[in-house]
Design a protein around this motif. Structure first.
Motif: not given
Length: 401
Positions: A315, A318-323, A326
């Motif tokens: 998280s 990926s700067r929260n692009r992948i939670s 997920h």
């Protein structure tokens, strides 16, 4: 019966001491517990049979080499902690340091995924080892089920409720290890008095012996967790806690391997993941049950901790692009695939390679920081050599045959 009672009393006594409020709340001890538990977790269950089967009477020497390698990598990570993680992120040591740190963090995130698979496969094997369902297929089914449970818990509620059991499971594991060492000391003493000590021949030699040792790096891995406790402890405490954890784990491992290396004949040893259970049955009937209890507690808590850590890293990086949710799902998919496609020793080798890459990158980061701080050519060269060593381990590490 008396020997079993002595082992039980030793285990209970250590558990009581560790559960005392004054001990549990002692800040430095709590800081030591996390890396110490990681270092002597799964490796403790696997190392005895593997080293004795492969290296015979030279097993303690190989254990010393593994601990020394871990301590050298730990030294460079302690140097990086002292240099300041925020300083690296802020660019105080240049763009190269930022890139290396980012790659290292991604590597650690994937290393966590493989280590969770390792933990849960070991849990599955030990959980069924004393039951009628002691088969590889049933163990993989159980491992798959635990993966699904962990993902569901992380997806729906997070791991805060499960993280509360960490200190309890760590204390239980350390208490059982104390009982195990007491049992082995008694057995070793009895064998020595009766001239029953054995120096077994080694089965692997030359380059194969070296690459096998490379593949066992994960069994002494875990000290790096001190670096990621910055929200709870200052740099000085984390550095001290990592050093203490490595010294304590080295002492425990060396005593353990020394006691176990000269009392079992080759026909009494097994290189299977649960081989330690059969070996300990010879020492005392109570020990297999204690080891299974330790395995269940430690492997589950370690898997939860690394699942949570992996999710947080994915998280963040990926700067929260992948939670985190997920990330948990990704971890379970990869972990279940590894469970059904590889044996536990192959998974150990994969994990060792990932952590070797991570340690090598940390060494490279240390070399960059040392250069920027004018720490001397000797330190820079040593850290650069460690980075190369990490790459060599990653390339040539081999699983147990």
């Amino acid at each position: 019966m008396k020997f079993d009672l002595i082992i039980a009393l030793a285990t209970v006594s250590v558990a009581i001491v560790l559960s005392m409020r004054s001990v549990a709340r002692f800040a430095l001890w709590r800081a030591v517990v996390t890396p110490l538990a990681s270092i002597i977790g799964s490796g403790f269950l696997l190392l005895g049979p593997i080293l004795n089967t492969g290296y015979g009477g030279y097993a303690p020497l190989i254990m010393l080499v593994l601990c020394l390698a871990a301590f050298l990598f730990g030294g460079v990570i302690r140097f990086n902690i002292a240099a300041g993680e925020k300083s690296v992120q802020n660019g105080d040591y240049g763009r190269a340091a930022i890139r290396i740190e980012t790659i290292a963090s991604w590597t650690l995130a994937f290393a966590y995924i493989i280590s969770v698979s390792y933990y849960l496969n070991l849990l599955g094997a030990f959980a069924l080892s004393l039951t009628p369902f002691n088969s590889g297929f049933d163990a993989k089914l159980l491992t798959t089920g635990v993966f699904i449970i962990i993902v569901l818990v992380g997806w729906s509620r997070g791991f805060k409720s499960l993280e509360k059991m960490e200190y309890v499971s760590v204390s239980l594991k350390l208490a059982i290890i104390a009982g195990l060492l007491v049992g082995l000391m008694g057995h070793f003493g009895h064998q020595a008095l009766n001239d029953g000590l054995i120096f077994n021949p080694q089965k692997v030699s030359g380059w194969s012996a070296i690459t096998l040792a490379f593949g066992l790096l994960i069994t002494v891995q875990g000290f790096e967790t001190s670096r990621y406790l910055g929200s709870e402890y200052d740099a000085k405490t984390r550095i001290k806690s990592m050093r203490l954890a490595q010294w304590l784990s080295t002492a425990i491992y060396l005593v353990y391997i020394l006691l176990i290396s000269y009392v079992f004949r080759p026909d009494q040893m097994s290189s299977s993941e649960t081989g330690i259970i059969n070996m300990m049955q010879i020492v005392a009937p109570i020990l297999p049950f204690l080891l299974v209890a330790a395995a269940l507690a430690s492997q589950f808590s370690a898997a939860v901790a690394d699942t949570s850590g992996s999710g947080g890293l994915f998280s963040e990086l990926s700067r929260n692009r992948i939670s985190e949710r997920h990330a948990y799902l990704l971890l379970a998919i990869i972990g279940i695939a590894l469970t059904w496609s590889a044996d536990i020793y192959a998974i150990v080798s994969y994990a060792s390679r990932c952590f070797a890459i991570y340690y090598g990158l940390q060494a490279a980061l240390g070399a960059v920081i040392a250069t920027k701080r004018d720490a001397g050519g000797l330190r820079v060269g040593f850290y650069a050599a460690l980075a190369v060593f990490g790459a060599i381990i990653a390339i040539f590490g081999q699983p147990v045959e």
